[in-house]
Structure formats: structure tokens, C-alpha cells
Write a protein that holds these residues in place. Structure first.
Motif, PDB file in Angstrom:
ATOM      1  N   LEU A   1      30.508 -44.026  19.459  1.00 48.11           N
ATOM      2  CA  LEU A   1      29.718 -43.034  18.570  1.00 48.11           C
ATOM      3  C   LEU A   1      28.519 -43.524  17.791  1.00 48.11           C
ATOM      4  O   LEU A   1      27.410 -42.851  17.629  1.00 48.11           O
ATOM      5  N   VAL A   2      28.406 -44.903  17.592  1.00 48.15           N
ATOM      6  CA  VAL A   2      27.334 -45.471  17.149  1.00 48.15           C
ATOM      7  C   VAL A   2      26.240 -45.530  18.280  1.00 48.15           C
ATOM      8  O   VAL A   2      25.053 -45.011  17.733  1.00 48.15           O
ATOM      9  N   ILE A   3      26.526 -45.618  19.628  1.00 50.47           N
ATOM     10  CA  ILE A   3      25.569 -45.673  20.475  1.00 50.47           C
ATOM     11  C   ILE A   3      25.038 -44.460  20.872  1.00 50.47           C
ATOM     12  O   ILE A   3      23.822 -44.042  20.821  1.00 50.47           O
ATOM     13  N   LEU A   4      25.900 -43.187  20.644  1.00 50.60           N
ATOM     14  CA  LEU A   4      25.616 -41.941  20.764  1.00 50.60           C
ATOM     15  C   LEU A   4      24.670 -41.507  19.623  1.00 50.60           C
ATOM     16  O   LEU A   4      23.509 -40.932  19.967  1.00 50.60           O
TER      17      LEU A   4
ATOM     18  N   ILE B   1      22.625 -43.557  17.963  1.00 47.14           N
ATOM     19  CA  ILE B   1      21.146 -44.247  18.310  1.00 47.14           C
ATOM     20  C   ILE B   1      20.625 -43.382  19.088  1.00 47.14           C
ATOM     21  O   ILE B   1      19.159 -43.008  19.225  1.00 47.14           O
ATOM     22  N   VAL B   2      21.091 -42.965  20.519  1.00 53.68           N
ATOM     23  CA  VAL B   2      20.399 -42.334  21.401  1.00 53.68           C
ATOM     24  C   VAL B   2      20.175 -40.978  21.048  1.00 53.68           C
ATOM     25  O   VAL B   2      18.714 -40.587  21.255  1.00 53.68           O
ATOM     26  N   ILE B   3      20.775 -40.147  20.288  1.00 60.72           N
ATOM     27  CA  ILE B   3      20.301 -39.038  19.726  1.00 60.72           C
ATOM     28  C   ILE B   3      19.251 -39.070  18.472  1.00 60.72           C
ATOM     29  O   ILE B   3      18.242 -38.153  18.681  1.00 60.72           O
ATOM     30  N   GLY B   4      19.368 -40.142  18.010  1.00 57.06           N
ATOM     31  CA  GLY B   4      17.980 -40.430  16.797  1.00 57.06           C
ATOM     32  C   GLY B   4      16.943 -40.745  17.388  1.00 57.06           C
ATOM     33  O   GLY B   4      15.703 -40.116  17.060  1.00 57.06           O
ATOM     34  N   THR B   5      17.052 -41.546  18.627  1.00 52.92           N
ATOM     35  CA  THR B   5      15.695 -41.927  19.132  1.00 52.92           C
ATOM     36  C   THR B   5      15.135 -40.707  20.015  1.00 52.92           C
ATOM     37  O   THR B   5      13.993 -40.531  19.914  1.00 52.92           O
ATOM     38  N   ALA B   6      15.771 -39.826  20.712  1.00 50.55           N
ATOM     39  CA  ALA B   6      15.323 -38.778  21.368  1.00 50.55           C
ATOM     40  C   ALA B   6      14.870 -37.787  20.232  1.00 50.55           C
ATOM     41  O   ALA B   6      13.715 -36.961  20.407  1.00 50.55           O
TER      42      ALA B   6
ATOM     43  N   ALA C   1      13.424 -38.475  17.603  1.00 49.43           N
ATOM     44  CA  ALA C   1      12.355 -38.942  16.815  1.00 49.43           C
ATOM     45  C   ALA C   1      11.176 -38.902  18.107  1.00 49.43           C
ATOM     46  O   ALA C   1       9.989 -38.620  17.515  1.00 49.43           O
ATOM     47  N   LEU C   2      11.365 -39.099  19.306  1.00 55.89           N
ATOM     48  CA  LEU C   2      10.227 -39.081  20.382  1.00 55.89           C
ATOM     49  C   LEU C   2       9.773 -37.406  20.633  1.00 55.89           C
ATOM     50  O   LEU C   2       8.859 -37.287  20.926  1.00 55.89           O
ATOM     51  N   SER C   3      10.757 -36.617  20.240  1.00 55.71           N
ATOM     52  CA  SER C   3      10.366 -35.214  20.512  1.00 55.71           C
ATOM     53  C   SER C   3       9.949 -34.526  19.333  1.00 55.71           C
ATOM     54  O   SER C   3       9.778 -33.268  19.355  1.00 55.71           O
ATOM     55  N   GLY C   4       9.693 -35.096  18.089  1.00 53.61           N
ATOM     56  CA  GLY C   4       9.128 -34.664  17.124  1.00 53.61           C
ATOM     57  C   GLY C   4      10.077 -33.947  16.047  1.00 53.61           C
ATOM     58  O   GLY C   4       9.924 -33.347  15.385  1.00 53.61           O
ATOM     59  N   GLY C   5      11.582 -34.628  16.229  1.00 55.01           N
ATOM     60  CA  GLY C   5      12.502 -34.214  15.228  1.00 55.01           C
ATOM     61  C   GLY C   5      12.846 -32.808  15.474  1.00 55.01           C
ATOM     62  O   GLY C   5      13.813 -32.206  14.776  1.00 55.01           O
ATOM     63  N   GLY C   6      12.463 -32.073  16.425  1.00 54.29           N
ATOM     64  CA  GLY C   6      12.944 -30.718  16.929  1.00 54.29           C
ATOM     65  C   GLY C   6      12.374 -29.718  15.950  1.00 54.29           C
ATOM     66  O   GLY C   6      12.745 -28.415  16.003  1.00 54.29           O
ATOM     67  N   GLU C   7      11.305 -29.968  15.047  1.00 54.98           N
ATOM     68  CA  GLU C   7      10.693 -29.016  14.332  1.00 54.98           C
ATOM     69  C   GLU C   7       9.559 -28.245  15.122  1.00 54.98           C
ATOM     70  O   GLU C   7       8.846 -28.925  15.788  1.00 54.98           O
ATOM     71  N   LYS C   8       9.581 -26.951  15.067  1.00 53.60           N
ATOM     72  CA  LYS C   8       8.500 -26.210  15.650  1.00 53.60           C
ATOM     73  C   LYS C   8       7.420 -26.240  14.802  1.00 53.60           C
ATOM     74  O   LYS C   8       7.778 -25.895  13.652  1.00 53.60           O
ATOM     75  N   LYS C   9       5.995 -26.267  15.399  1.00 51.97           N
ATOM     76  CA  LYS C   9       4.945 -25.960  14.529  1.00 51.97           C
ATOM     77  C   LYS C   9       4.773 -24.560  14.260  1.00 51.97           C
ATOM     78  O   LYS C   9       4.882 -23.745  15.225  1.00 51.97           O
ATOM     79  N   ASP C  10       4.690 -24.086  13.007  1.00 57.91           N
ATOM     80  CA  ASP C  10       4.394 -22.620  12.883  1.00 57.91           C
ATOM     81  C   ASP C  10       2.964 -22.218  13.215  1.00 57.91           C
ATOM     82  O   ASP C  10       1.966 -22.980  13.267  1.00 57.91           O
ATOM     83  N   GLU C  11       2.656 -21.138  13.815  1.00 55.74           N
ATOM     84  CA  GLU C  11       1.684 -20.709  14.117  1.00 55.74           C
ATOM     85  C   GLU C  11       0.596 -20.138  12.859  1.00 55.74           C
ATOM     86  O   GLU C  11      -0.520 -20.286  12.824  1.00 55.74           O
ATOM     87  N   SER C  12       1.545 -20.001  11.763  1.00 50.17           N
ATOM     88  CA  SER C  12       0.972 -19.614  10.473  1.00 50.17           C
ATOM     89  C   SER C  12       0.348 -20.842   9.806  1.00 50.17           C
ATOM     90  O   SER C  12      -0.740 -20.615   9.023  1.00 50.17           O
ATOM     91  N   ASP C  13       0.574 -22.184  10.416  1.00 53.10           N
ATOM     92  CA  ASP C  13      -0.217 -23.363   9.932  1.00 53.10           C
ATOM     93  C   ASP C  13      -1.614 -23.421  10.296  1.00 53.10           C
ATOM     94  O   ASP C  13      -2.366 -24.047   9.718  1.00 53.10           O
ATOM     95  N   LYS C  14      -1.782 -22.827  11.455  1.00 57.34           N
ATOM     96  CA  LYS C  14      -3.164 -22.970  12.016  1.00 57.34           C
ATOM     97  C   LYS C  14      -3.993 -21.708  11.214  1.00 57.34           C
ATOM     98  O   LYS C  14      -3.624 -20.609  10.897  1.00 57.34           O
ATOM     99  N   PRO C  15      -5.266 -22.270  11.055  1.00 53.21           N
ATOM    100  CA  PRO C  15      -6.252 -21.290  10.115  1.00 53.21           C
ATOM    101  C   PRO C  15      -6.505 -19.808  11.163  1.00 53.21           C
ATOM    102  O   PRO C  15      -6.659 -20.314  12.194  1.00 53.21           O
ATOM    103  N   ALA C  16      -6.409 -19.029  10.610  1.00 51.06           N
ATOM    104  CA  ALA C  16      -6.671 -17.546  11.540  1.00 51.06           C
ATOM    105  C   ALA C  16      -8.096 -17.561  11.525  1.00 51.06           C
ATOM    106  O   ALA C  16      -9.049 -17.634  10.590  1.00 51.06           O
ATOM    107  N   ALA C  17      -8.496 -17.204  12.875  1.00 53.41           N
ATOM    108  CA  ALA C  17     -10.089 -16.972  12.982  1.00 53.41           C
ATOM    109  C   ALA C  17     -10.286 -15.619  12.799  1.00 53.41           C
ATOM    110  O   ALA C  17      -9.509 -14.492  12.843  1.00 53.41           O
TER     111      ALA C  17
END
Length: 96
Positions: free
Chosen positions: A13-16, A18-23, A25-41
Motif C-alpha cells: 500500500l505504501v509503494i502504491l 508513492i507511485v500514485i503520488g509521483t504520477a 505530481a508529474l501529470s499536473g495533479g490531474g487538474e485541468k486548466k480552465d479555458e476561462s483563465d485565459k484572457p479572451a481576445a
């Protein structure tokens, strides 16, 4: 109680975790960037007439082929890839 079995399960369970936490962290935490964060032209804005640095660089970059560079065509015909002529040609092209 089978302590070795419980210890092994806890270790897995500890190894699992660690693997999930590392994955995560490397993938950005699973958070998707909102398109609304970008300034609209604004709709009335027209694209700039001046090219961006990437566009200017790609326009200035010339692709060398045997058809558009006779010196390069001659190098291809020699077949010797370790010849000094290849180094001279590459050095001259890198400088210009």
C-alpha cells in the motif's frame, strides 16, 4: 495474527501510494486548466501584421536539399559521411 502478511500488505500500500503520488505530481495533479483563465481576445481586435519571432525565424530558415543546393548534392554523391568536406560545408552553413 499473521504479522508478516499484514506487514507485506502495508508495504504494498505504501509503494502504491508513492507511485500514485509521483504520477499525479508529474501529470499536473490531474487538474485541468480552465479555458476561462485565459484572457479572451476582443472580437474587434485584428491580428498583428508583424510576425512573431517564431514566424520570422521559420521564414528565415532555408531547407537545404540536393535540388536547391548543388554543393550539398555533390556531398551526397560522394557517399563518404566522414569526409572533411562535410564538416566544412556544415560549418559554413551554420555560420551563415
Amino acid at each position: 495474527m499473521p504479522w508478516p502478511l499484514i506487514g507485506a500488505a502495508a508495504g504494498v500500500l505504501v509503494i502504491l501510494a508513492i507511485v500514485i503520488g509521483t504520477a499525479s505530481a508529474l501529470s499536473g495533479g490531474g487538474e485541468k486548466k480552465d479555458e476561462s483563465d485565459k484572457p479572451a481576445a476582443a472580437a474587434s481586435e485584428k491580428p498583428s501584421a508583424t510576425p512573431t519571432p517564431a514566424e520570422a525565424e521559420s521564414a528565415a530558415t532555408e531547407v537545404i536539399t540536393a535540388r536547391n543546393n548543388p554543393e550539398f548534392a555533390a556531398l551526397l554523391k560522394t557517399g563518404d559521411t566522414c569526409d572533411e568536406a562535410n564538416l566544412d560545408f556544415a560549418t559554413r552553413r551554420a555560420v551563415s
